[in-house]
Design an enzyme around this catalytic site. Structure first.
Site, mmCIF file in Angstrom:
data_model
loop_
_atom_site.group_PDB
_atom_site.id
_atom_site.type_symbol
_atom_site.label_atom_id
_atom_site.label_comp_id
_atom_site.label_asym_id
_atom_site.label_seq_id
_atom_site.Cartn_x
_atom_site.Cartn_y
_atom_site.Cartn_z
ATOM 1 N N ASP A 30 -12.623 -58.817 -2.661
ATOM 2 C CA ASP A 30 -11.275 -58.390 -2.281
ATOM 3 C C ASP A 30 -10.401 -59.628 -2.080
ATOM 4 O O ASP A 30 -10.828 -60.620 -1.504
ATOM 5 C CB ASP A 30 -11.328 -57.557 -0.990
ATOM 6 N N ILE A 31 -9.172 -59.542 -2.536
ATOM 7 C CA ILE A 31 -8.245 -60.671 -2.446
ATOM 8 C C ILE A 31 -7.828 -60.922 -0.995
ATOM 9 O O ILE A 31 -7.398 -62.029 -0.645
ATOM 10 C CB ILE A 31 -7.001 -60.408 -3.345
ATOM 11 N N GLN A 95 -4.720 -45.583 1.050
ATOM 12 C CA GLN A 95 -5.116 -46.057 -0.288
ATOM 13 C C GLN A 95 -3.916 -46.704 -0.973
ATOM 14 O O GLN A 95 -2.886 -46.062 -1.183
ATOM 15 C CB GLN A 95 -5.641 -44.887 -1.138
ATOM 16 N N HIS A 101 -12.209 -46.628 -5.608
ATOM 17 C CA HIS A 101 -12.984 -47.844 -5.328
ATOM 18 C C HIS A 101 -13.727 -47.733 -4.015
ATOM 19 O O HIS A 101 -13.254 -47.136 -3.059
ATOM 20 C CB HIS A 101 -12.090 -49.090 -5.317
ATOM 21 N N HIS A 103 -15.110 -49.899 -0.888
ATOM 22 C CA HIS A 103 -15.074 -51.183 -0.191
ATOM 23 C C HIS A 103 -16.482 -51.402 0.368
ATOM 24 O O HIS A 103 -16.987 -50.558 1.120
ATOM 25 C CB HIS A 103 -14.113 -51.143 1.006
HETATM 26 P P1 5GP Z 1 -7.115 -49.562 -0.744
HETATM 27 O O1 5GP Z 1 -6.148 -49.824 0.357
HETATM 28 O O2 5GP Z 1 -6.453 -48.982 -1.951
HETATM 29 O O3 5GP Z 1 -8.321 -48.781 -0.293
HETATM 30 O O4 5GP Z 1 -7.732 -50.972 -1.146
HETATM 31 C C1 5GP Z 1 -7.219 -51.768 -2.154
HETATM 32 C C2 5GP Z 1 -7.843 -53.131 -1.961
HETATM 33 O O5 5GP Z 1 -7.626 -53.894 -3.126
HETATM 34 C C3 5GP Z 1 -7.235 -53.917 -0.788
HETATM 35 O O6 5GP Z 1 -8.253 -54.249 0.131
HETATM 36 C C4 5GP Z 1 -6.606 -55.128 -1.454
HETATM 37 O O7 5GP Z 1 -6.732 -56.314 -0.688
HETATM 38 C C5 5GP Z 1 -7.366 -55.213 -2.762
HETATM 39 N N1 5GP Z 1 -6.568 -55.786 -3.838
HETATM 40 C C6 5GP Z 1 -5.299 -55.425 -4.192
HETATM 41 N N2 5GP Z 1 -4.879 -56.148 -5.246
HETATM 42 C C7 5GP Z 1 -5.915 -56.973 -5.575
HETATM 43 C C8 5GP Z 1 -6.074 -57.960 -6.607
HETATM 44 O O8 5GP Z 1 -5.208 -58.228 -7.424
HETATM 45 N N3 5GP Z 1 -7.269 -58.606 -6.642
HETATM 46 C C9 5GP Z 1 -8.285 -58.328 -5.755
HETATM 47 N N4 5GP Z 1 -9.418 -59.032 -5.874
HETATM 48 N N5 5GP Z 1 -8.163 -57.407 -4.787
HETATM 49 C C10 5GP Z 1 -6.977 -56.729 -4.696
#
Ligand code: 5GP
Length: 115
Positions: A30-31, A95, A101, A103
Site C-alpha cells: 500500500d502506498i 472504499q 481488494h 488489505h
Molecule cells: P480502500 O480505501 O479503497 O479500501 O483502499 C484503497 C487503498 O489503496 C488505500 O489504502 C490506498 O492507500 C491504496 N492506494 C491508493 N492508490 C494507490 C497507488 O497508486 N498505489 C498503491 N500502492 N496503493 C494505492
C-alpha cells in the site's frame, strides 16, 4: 468495471512494489501503509465491489485471493504473530478504489473494533 488506479498497476503503467503475481491475482505494498506490513491483494479480473461476487462462479478466484494472502503472510513473517484481512466495501466502509481488494495488515498489534 470503471478504470481505476489499480487497473494501471495491473497493466504496469504505473509503478508499484509488487510482492506477488499470478494469472489471477496481483499483490503490492500500500502506498500509504497503516501497519508495518500493509499489502493490497486484488483480482486481475474486473470486480469492483463484493456485491458483484457470485460465490459459486467466483469460488476459485476467492480461493486464489486467500491463498495469496496466506502465502504473503508467511513470506512477510507475520503468519505466526497474526494479521488482519480487511475488505472495505462501498461508501460507509470508506472504499476509495472501486476495484475489489483485500488489505493484509500486520507487523504490530492491531486494535479492535476498527473505526
Ligand atoms: P480502500 O480505501 O479503497 O479500501 O483502499 C484503497 C487503498 O489503496 C488505500 O489504502 C490506498 O492507500 C491504496 N492506494 C491508493 N492508490 C494507490 C497507488 O497508486 N498505489 C498503491 N500502492 N496503493 C494505492
Amino acid at each position: 468495471m470503471a478504470e481505476t488506479i489499480f487497473s494501471k498497476i495491473i497493466r504496469k503503467e504505473i509503478p508499484a512494489d509488487i510482492v506477488f503475481e499470478s494469472d489471477t491475482v496481483l499483490a503490492f505494498r500500500d502506498i500509504s501503509p497503516q501497519a508495518p506490513i500493509h499489502i493490497i491483494i486484488i483480482p486481475k479480473q474486473p470486480i469492483a465491489y463484493t456485491t458483484e461476487i457470485d460465490g459459486k462462479k467466483d469460488a476459485s478466484l476467492l480461493g486464489d485471493l486467500f491463498d495469496a494472502a496466506n502465502l504473503i503472510a508467511k513470506e512477510q513473517g507475520i503468519d505466526k504473530t497474526g494479521f488482519r484481512i480487511v475488505i472495505n466495501n462501498g461508501i460507509n466502509a470508506g472504499q476509495e478504489v472501486p476495484h475489489l481488494h483485500l488489505h493484509l495488515l500486520g507487523g504490530r498489534k492491531l486494535s479492535w473494533p476498527p473505526g
